[in-house]
Design an enzyme around this catalytic site. Sequence first.
Site, PDB file in Angstrom:
ATOM      1  N   GLY A  28       0.826  -1.205   0.000  1.00 52.02           N
ATOM      2  CA  GLY A  28       0.000   0.000   0.000  1.00 52.02           C
ATOM      3  C   GLY A  28       0.858   1.251   0.000  1.00 52.02           C
ATOM      4  O   GLY A  28       1.588   1.508   0.961  1.00 52.02           O
ATOM      5  N   GLY A  30      -0.252   4.306   0.081  1.00 52.25           N
ATOM      6  CA  GLY A  30      -1.117   5.419   0.504  1.00 52.25           C
ATOM      7  C   GLY A  30      -0.420   6.218   1.591  1.00 52.25           C
ATOM      8  O   GLY A  30       0.809   6.186   1.734  1.00 52.25           O
ATOM      9  N   PHE A  31      -1.222   6.912   2.391  1.00 52.80           N
ATOM     10  CA  PHE A  31      -0.649   7.796   3.411  1.00 52.80           C
ATOM     11  C   PHE A  31       0.180   7.013   4.427  1.00 52.80           C
ATOM     12  O   PHE A  31       1.279   7.417   4.786  1.00 52.80           O
ATOM     13  CB  PHE A  31      -1.763   8.554   4.134  1.00 52.80           C
ATOM     14  CG  PHE A  31      -2.364   9.640   3.305  1.00 52.80           C
ATOM     15  CD1 PHE A  31      -1.669  10.820   3.092  1.00 52.80           C
ATOM     16  CD2 PHE A  31      -3.603   9.493   2.727  1.00 52.80           C
ATOM     17  CE1 PHE A  31      -2.207  11.838   2.323  1.00 52.80           C
ATOM     18  CE2 PHE A  31      -4.160  10.501   1.961  1.00 52.80           C
ATOM     19  CZ  PHE A  31      -3.460  11.672   1.753  1.00 52.80           C
ATOM     20  N   GLY A  32      -0.347   5.891   4.909  1.00 52.94           N
ATOM     21  CA  GLY A  32       0.355   5.127   5.931  1.00 52.94           C
ATOM     22  C   GLY A  32       1.608   4.479   5.376  1.00 52.94           C
ATOM     23  O   GLY A  32       2.707   4.610   5.945  1.00 52.94           O
ATOM     24  N   VAL A  96      -2.047  -7.554  -4.051  1.00 47.15           N
ATOM     25  CA  VAL A  96      -1.806  -8.603  -3.050  1.00 47.15           C
ATOM     26  C   VAL A  96      -3.113  -9.362  -2.828  1.00 47.15           C
ATOM     27  O   VAL A  96      -4.180  -8.759  -2.700  1.00 47.15           O
ATOM     28  CB  VAL A  96      -1.284  -7.974  -1.745  1.00 47.15           C
ATOM     29  CG1 VAL A  96      -1.304  -8.976  -0.603  1.00 47.15           C
ATOM     30  CG2 VAL A  96       0.120  -7.434  -1.959  1.00 47.15           C
ATOM     31  N   GLU A 188     -19.036  18.036   1.187  1.00 49.39           N
ATOM     32  CA  GLU A 188     -18.204  18.699   0.175  1.00 49.39           C
ATOM     33  C   GLU A 188     -18.744  18.452  -1.230  1.00 49.39           C
ATOM     34  O   GLU A 188     -18.791  19.361  -2.068  1.00 49.39           O
ATOM     35  CB  GLU A 188     -16.753  18.206   0.319  1.00 49.39           C
ATOM     36  CG  GLU A 188     -16.141  18.718   1.621  1.00 49.39           C
ATOM     37  CD  GLU A 188     -14.755  18.178   1.948  1.00 49.39           C
ATOM     38  OE1 GLU A 188     -13.994  18.892   2.609  1.00 49.39           O
ATOM     39  OE2 GLU A 188     -14.435  17.038   1.585  1.00 49.39           O
ATOM     40  N   ASP A 317      -6.169   2.834   7.679  1.00 48.50           N
ATOM     41  CA  ASP A 317      -7.604   2.544   7.639  1.00 48.50           C
ATOM     42  C   ASP A 317      -7.926   1.057   7.739  1.00 48.50           C
ATOM     43  O   ASP A 317      -9.086   0.700   7.934  1.00 48.50           O
ATOM     44  CB  ASP A 317      -8.206   3.065   6.324  1.00 48.50           C
ATOM     45  CG  ASP A 317      -8.435   4.556   6.344  1.00 48.50           C
ATOM     46  OD1 ASP A 317      -8.058   5.207   7.343  1.00 48.50           O
ATOM     47  OD2 ASP A 317      -8.989   5.081   5.361  1.00 48.50           O
ATOM     48  N   ALA A 333      -6.194  10.697   7.195  1.00 44.44           N
ATOM     49  CA  ALA A 333      -4.815  10.676   6.713  1.00 44.44           C
ATOM     50  C   ALA A 333      -3.770  10.937   7.801  1.00 44.44           C
ATOM     51  O   ALA A 333      -2.762  10.206   7.873  1.00 44.44           O
ATOM     52  CB  ALA A 333      -4.676  11.678   5.564  1.00 44.44           C
TER      53      ALA A 333
HETATM   54  C1  FAD Z   1     -13.228  10.700  -0.583  1.00 43.49           C
HETATM   55  C2  FAD Z   1     -12.344  10.705   0.622  1.00 43.49           C
HETATM   56  C3  FAD Z   1     -12.084  11.892   1.281  1.00 43.49           C
HETATM   57  C4  FAD Z   1     -11.278  11.923   2.388  1.00 43.49           C
HETATM   58  N1  FAD Z   1     -11.032  13.114   2.997  1.00 43.49           N
HETATM   59  C5  FAD Z   1     -10.173  13.162   4.026  1.00 43.49           C
HETATM   60  C6  FAD Z   1      -9.829  14.401   4.621  1.00 43.49           C
HETATM   61  O1  FAD Z   1     -10.329  15.458   4.207  1.00 43.49           O
HETATM   62  N2  FAD Z   1      -8.912  14.405   5.628  1.00 43.49           N
HETATM   63  C7  FAD Z   1      -8.342  13.251   6.053  1.00 43.49           C
HETATM   64  O2  FAD Z   1      -7.491  13.306   6.944  1.00 43.49           O
HETATM   65  N3  FAD Z   1      -8.667  12.060   5.557  1.00 43.49           N
HETATM   66  C8  FAD Z   1      -9.560  11.987   4.533  1.00 43.49           C
HETATM   67  N4  FAD Z   1      -9.900  10.778   4.001  1.00 43.49           N
HETATM   68  C9  FAD Z   1      -9.382   9.545   4.629  1.00 43.49           C
HETATM   69  C10 FAD Z   1      -7.951   9.273   4.236  1.00 43.49           C
HETATM   70  O3  FAD Z   1      -7.781   9.392   2.855  1.00 43.49           O
HETATM   71  C11 FAD Z   1      -7.585   7.880   4.725  1.00 43.49           C
HETATM   72  O4  FAD Z   1      -7.777   7.807   6.100  1.00 43.49           O
HETATM   73  C12 FAD Z   1      -6.151   7.539   4.393  1.00 43.49           C
HETATM   74  O5  FAD Z   1      -5.978   7.512   2.998  1.00 43.49           O
HETATM   75  C13 FAD Z   1      -5.775   6.184   4.996  1.00 43.49           C
HETATM   76  O6  FAD Z   1      -4.466   5.893   4.646  1.00 43.49           O
HETATM   77  P1  FAD Z   1      -4.026   4.375   4.401  1.00 43.49           P
HETATM   78  O7  FAD Z   1      -2.569   4.406   4.126  1.00 43.49           O
HETATM   79  O8  FAD Z   1      -4.553   3.525   5.476  1.00 43.49           O
HETATM   80  O9  FAD Z   1      -4.825   3.943   3.097  1.00 43.49           O
HETATM   81  P2  FAD Z   1      -4.812   4.577   1.628  1.00 43.49           P
HETATM   82  O10 FAD Z   1      -4.249   5.952   1.632  1.00 43.49           O
HETATM   83  O11 FAD Z   1      -6.180   4.372   1.134  1.00 43.49           O
HETATM   84  O12 FAD Z   1      -3.796   3.653   0.869  1.00 43.49           O
HETATM   85  C14 FAD Z   1      -4.056   2.296   0.651  1.00 43.49           C
HETATM   86  C15 FAD Z   1      -3.206   1.855  -0.537  1.00 43.49           C
HETATM   87  O13 FAD Z   1      -3.238   0.440  -0.585  1.00 43.49           O
HETATM   88  C16 FAD Z   1      -3.389   0.024  -1.912  1.00 43.49           C
HETATM   89  N5  FAD Z   1      -4.001  -1.300  -1.884  1.00 43.49           N
HETATM   90  C17 FAD Z   1      -5.200  -1.623  -1.366  1.00 43.49           C
HETATM   91  N6  FAD Z   1      -5.423  -2.937  -1.497  1.00 43.49           N
HETATM   92  C18 FAD Z   1      -4.328  -3.453  -2.096  1.00 43.49           C
HETATM   93  C19 FAD Z   1      -3.964  -4.764  -2.518  1.00 43.49           C
HETATM   94  N7  FAD Z   1      -4.754  -5.815  -2.335  1.00 43.49           N
HETATM   95  N8  FAD Z   1      -2.770  -4.936  -3.133  1.00 43.49           N
HETATM   96  C20 FAD Z   1      -1.943  -3.884  -3.358  1.00 43.49           C
HETATM   97  N9  FAD Z   1      -2.252  -2.619  -2.981  1.00 43.49           N
HETATM   98  C21 FAD Z   1      -3.424  -2.411  -2.355  1.00 43.49           C
HETATM   99  C22 FAD Z   1      -4.276   1.101  -2.524  1.00 43.49           C
HETATM  100  O14 FAD Z   1      -4.158   1.121  -3.935  1.00 43.49           O
HETATM  101  C23 FAD Z   1      -3.753   2.356  -1.860  1.00 43.49           C
HETATM  102  O15 FAD Z   1      -2.725   2.962  -2.598  1.00 43.49           O
HETATM  103  C24 FAD Z   1     -10.711  10.721   2.876  1.00 43.49           C
HETATM  104  C25 FAD Z   1     -10.971   9.518   2.227  1.00 43.49           C
HETATM  105  C26 FAD Z   1     -11.776   9.509   1.112  1.00 43.49           C
HETATM  106  C27 FAD Z   1     -12.042   8.219   0.399  1.00 43.49           C
END
Ligand code: FAD
Length: 443
Positions: A28, A30-32, A96, A188, A317, A333
């Site tokens: 992943g 993403g942010f984490g 994955v 929003e 998340d 995030a």
């Molecule tokens: C529309 C929307 C608006 C939001 N607005 C806000 C906001 O204003 N402020 C705020 O703080 N938070 C906001 N959030 C929440 C924030 O985006 C999440 O809390 C944050 O992205 C969580 O980070 P993460 O690293 O857990 O997951 P993510 O950032 O979602 O990253 C997960 C990553 O894992 C990858 N992945 C998933 N499954 C697999 C797999 N099986 N194999 C390989 N890769 C995989 C995905 O492609 C992705 O790149 C918002 C979320 C959404 C959907």
Amino acid sequence: MPTDGQPPARSDPDASRPRDRHRVVVVGGGFGGLSAVERLKGAPVSVTVVDQRNHHLFQPLLYQVATASLATSEIAWPIRALVRHRPEVTTLLATVTGVDKNARRVLLDDGSTLPYDTLVLATGARHAYFGHDEWEPFAQGLKTLEDATTIRRRILLAFERAEREDDPAREAALLTFVIVGAGPTGVELAGTIAELAQDTLAPDFRHIDTQKARVVLIEAGPRVLAGYADSLSDYTQRSLEQLGVEVELNQPVSDCTADGVVYGGKTLNARTIIWAAGVRASPAAEWLGAPADRAGRLMVNPDFTMPGHPDIFAIGDTVTIAGPDGKPVPGIAPAAKQEGRYVAGVIKARLAGERPPAPFHYKHAGSLAQIGKRRAVIDFGRIKLRGALAWWIWGIAHIYFLIGVRSRLSVAISWLWIHARNQRTARLITQGQANEGRKPTSD
Ligand SMILES: Cc1cc2nc3c(=O)[nH]c(=O)nc-3n(C[C@H](O)[C@H](O)[C@H](O)COP(=O)(O)OP(=O)(O)OC[C@H]3O[C@@H](n4cnc5c(N)ncnc54)[C@H](O)[C@@H]3O)c2cc1C
């Protein structure tokens, strides 16, 4: 031998890497996940980032892509490019599908496997339909760039089709936009779609009055922005109503179909329904056969390791963990980033033979939501802001957290254009057919 000229899939994409370094696999980007990778800089590790998409996505501004305010490239960046200056970091585009905990291998969608010494699962969450997955084709959720461009296409196509529609009832359904869920994303979306109809599109259409479009925000609970202070919820509701949004509270949706949405015993004919209610964690808990909460979030130890498997961390998340107030850390995030940085610290300390860092302590910086032009709310806890000042802070904070000068400048210019000229330059209908959204029957 392969017949298509492609080399055979390697069973171990990591096979050519030097084996002397401790192998950290981060699933992943993403942010984490990326925060963990960033904080692992300088550690004696080789890192492999696996993501099913080639980009890191700034989800807080996804709704602006969905409403034609920003282009996709303004809020997403290739993961490979973000780690280009880190020779010890490899990026793999792969999905994955599971984890073999005993063999310490991640299972990939092409049947290959990836070995790890330490695994960090940061696979996020997706929208969920409270057990009604059959609603998904009619009520598009918002999580990925594809979701955002699908919503953008549906919104813009609805106006285009209404322009050509002779039947008043069908025109009304095309010009009715329903958003289910009045959390920050729902608010929003509702505010921006209302402004799109009121300001941006109005001068461009000849047969329809886009200002008569209905934007209906439906919420099962008693108020909008439930996580915010009452005063900010009230302000948000009033502001939305001033923008022309119809706010329906205490109205759980009982069905979504091609014709519209059912709630409170009535059907609202609407061709565009957007789902902004409910999330479900990625299947990380299923991959590990580990306990999860009702939303599928993996229950981790206080140091984010999986119970019984100190070599597996999960963050963001896809997990649930209690914050300092005993309530679950919110799925936002900053929380995912703090968790990513924390587990990188744990891994570094382990490899250095040092004591683990102090227990994780989530710091909540505040909650922000934009309602419309020059209107936003910010809940910093003791300090609560609303209106134009909150909007400026919201805008500056979001620009600050974007990656790179180009994106920051580009987003600032796009916003300036919207505010000065009411123009949304990303008003493009892409992908799919021009007749998408038409009912397959009579029309
Ligand atoms: C529309 C929307 C608006 C939001 N607005 C806000 C906001 O204003 N402020 C705020 O703080 N938070 C906001 N959030 C929440 C924030 O985006 C999440 O809390 C944050 O992205 C969580 O980070 P993460 O690293 O857990 O997951 P993510 O950032 O979602 O990253 C997960 C990553 O894992 C990858 N992945 C998933 N499954 C697999 C797999 N099986 N194999 C390989 N890769 C995989 C995905 O492609 C992705 O790149 C918002 C979320 C959404 C959907």
